[in-house]
Scaffold this motif. Structure first.
Motif, PDB file in Angstrom:
ATOM      1  N   VAL A  32       0.866  -1.270   0.009  1.00  0.00           N
ATOM      2  CA  VAL A  32       0.258   0.040   0.190  1.00  0.00           C
ATOM      3  C   VAL A  32       0.814   1.233   0.042  1.00  0.00           C
ATOM      4  O   VAL A  32       1.919   1.383   0.451  1.00  0.00           O
ATOM      5  CB  VAL A  32      -0.979   0.034   1.286  1.00  0.00           C
ATOM      6  CG1 VAL A  32      -1.999  -1.029   1.317  1.00  0.00           C
ATOM      7  CG2 VAL A  32      -0.297   0.045   2.630  1.00  0.00           C
ATOM      8  N   ILE A  84      -4.721   4.891   3.856  1.00  0.00           N
ATOM      9  CA  ILE A  84      -4.322   4.280   2.735  1.00  0.00           C
ATOM     10  C   ILE A  84      -4.610   5.117   1.310  1.00  0.00           C
ATOM     11  O   ILE A  84      -5.796   5.559   1.355  1.00  0.00           O
ATOM     12  CB  ILE A  84      -4.927   2.571   2.353  1.00  0.00           C
ATOM     13  CG1 ILE A  84      -4.323   1.901   3.270  1.00  0.00           C
ATOM     14  CG2 ILE A  84      -4.570   2.141   0.805  1.00  0.00           C
ATOM     15  CD1 ILE A  84      -5.089   0.467   3.297  1.00  0.00           C
ATOM     16  N   LEU A  85      -3.657   5.490   0.431  1.00  0.00           N
ATOM     17  CA  LEU A  85      -4.134   6.161  -0.695  1.00  0.00           C
ATOM     18  C   LEU A  85      -4.315   5.576  -2.135  1.00  0.00           C
ATOM     19  O   LEU A  85      -5.289   5.719  -2.719  1.00  0.00           O
ATOM     20  CB  LEU A  85      -2.834   6.971  -0.845  1.00  0.00           C
ATOM     21  CG  LEU A  85      -2.438   8.130   0.257  1.00  0.00           C
ATOM     22  CD1 LEU A  85      -1.346   9.158  -0.255  1.00  0.00           C
ATOM     23  CD2 LEU A  85      -3.777   9.040   0.598  1.00  0.00           C
ATOM     24  N   GLN A  86      -3.455   4.121  -2.010  1.00  0.00           N
ATOM     25  CA  GLN A  86      -3.701   3.448  -3.084  1.00  0.00           C
ATOM     26  C   GLN A  86      -2.807   1.939  -2.970  1.00  0.00           C
ATOM     27  O   GLN A  86      -2.105   1.995  -2.061  1.00  0.00           O
ATOM     28  CB  GLN A  86      -3.110   3.953  -4.597  1.00  0.00           C
ATOM     29  CG  GLN A  86      -1.644   4.155  -4.473  1.00  0.00           C
ATOM     30  CD  GLN A  86      -1.170   5.055  -5.785  1.00  0.00           C
ATOM     31  OE1 GLN A  86      -1.577   5.817  -6.031  1.00  0.00           O
ATOM     32  NE2 GLN A  86      -0.235   3.915  -6.436  1.00  0.00           N
ATOM     33  N   SER A  87      -3.069   1.012  -3.667  1.00  0.00           N
ATOM     34  CA  SER A  87      -2.394  -0.029  -3.522  1.00  0.00           C
ATOM     35  C   SER A  87      -1.302  -0.208  -4.499  1.00  0.00           C
ATOM     36  O   SER A  87      -1.020   0.700  -5.430  1.00  0.00           O
ATOM     37  CB  SER A  87      -3.352  -1.367  -4.249  1.00  0.00           C
ATOM     38  OG  SER A  87      -4.366  -1.483  -3.322  1.00  0.00           O
TER      39      SER A  87
END
Length: 186
Positions: free
Chosen positions: A172, A181-184
């Motif tokens: 992440v 969490i901003l993105q994977s």
């Protein structure tokens, strides 16, 4: 048999940081970081040797830019291919374990040390600590703060300026205050 203040510290219990053994260990670490920070950046062999003698354990490839500061050094364990940029501070009152292939940007703070919330307790000068674990292949962005008790999984990217107050799993990108969490990671 009663625990020493160092044993209490490492167990995450309240301890007295003015204990003579702890004061001596912090002085030893500060003198070691002073030597490291005064050693030329072109003297890689000496810098590496100083870090390996300061830290609890390291991989073969380790480099930290000056100015670096820590509390004890012996509670820091880093894996292979570790790099920390300018102004890194690791308060290693509890264990700090960082995996392989990790990179730390400038002005990052990794803090295991904490104090009681209750002002009466805090005024007594007691402290406690919570360990920090950072997995493999992590990148901690500039001016990020990793707070006591945090665990980050493998392949985590921490955005610049993030304040990490809780643990996150693998793969992440996290950022913000407090971090979320901003993105994977692909």
């Amino acid at each position: 048999m009663a625990k020493t203040e160092k044993e209490k510290m490492l167990a995450g219990q309240y301890y007295d940081p003015s204990d003579a053994e702890l004061v001596e260990l912090r002085l030893k670490a500060r003198l070691a970081t002073e030597r490291l920070n005064q050693t030329s950046m072109v003297d890689l062999e000496k810098r590496t040797a100083l870090l390996k003698s300061l830290f609890g354990s390291t991989g073969e490839s380790i480099y930290i830019e000056s100015c670096f500061q820590c509390d004890y050094g012996e509670n820091i364990h880093v894996g292979e291919n570790f790099y920390a940029n300018f102004g890194c501070v690791i308060l290693d009152v509890a264990d700090v374990r960082i995996g392989d292939n990790c990179f730390i940007a400038p002005q990052v703070g990794i803090y295991t040390a904490t104090h009681p919330i209750d002002p009466v307790e805090r005024a007594k000068g007691i402290e406690f600590a919570k360990p920090i674990t950072i997995g493999n292949n992590c990148w901690i962005g500039g001016h990020a703060t990793i707070n006591p008790g945090v665990t980050l999984g493998d392949n985590v990217v921490v955005a610049s300026g993030a304040v990490v107050t809780k643990s996150f799993g693998d793969n992440v990108v996290i950022g913000g205050v407090p971090a979320k969490i901003l993105q994977s990671v692909p």
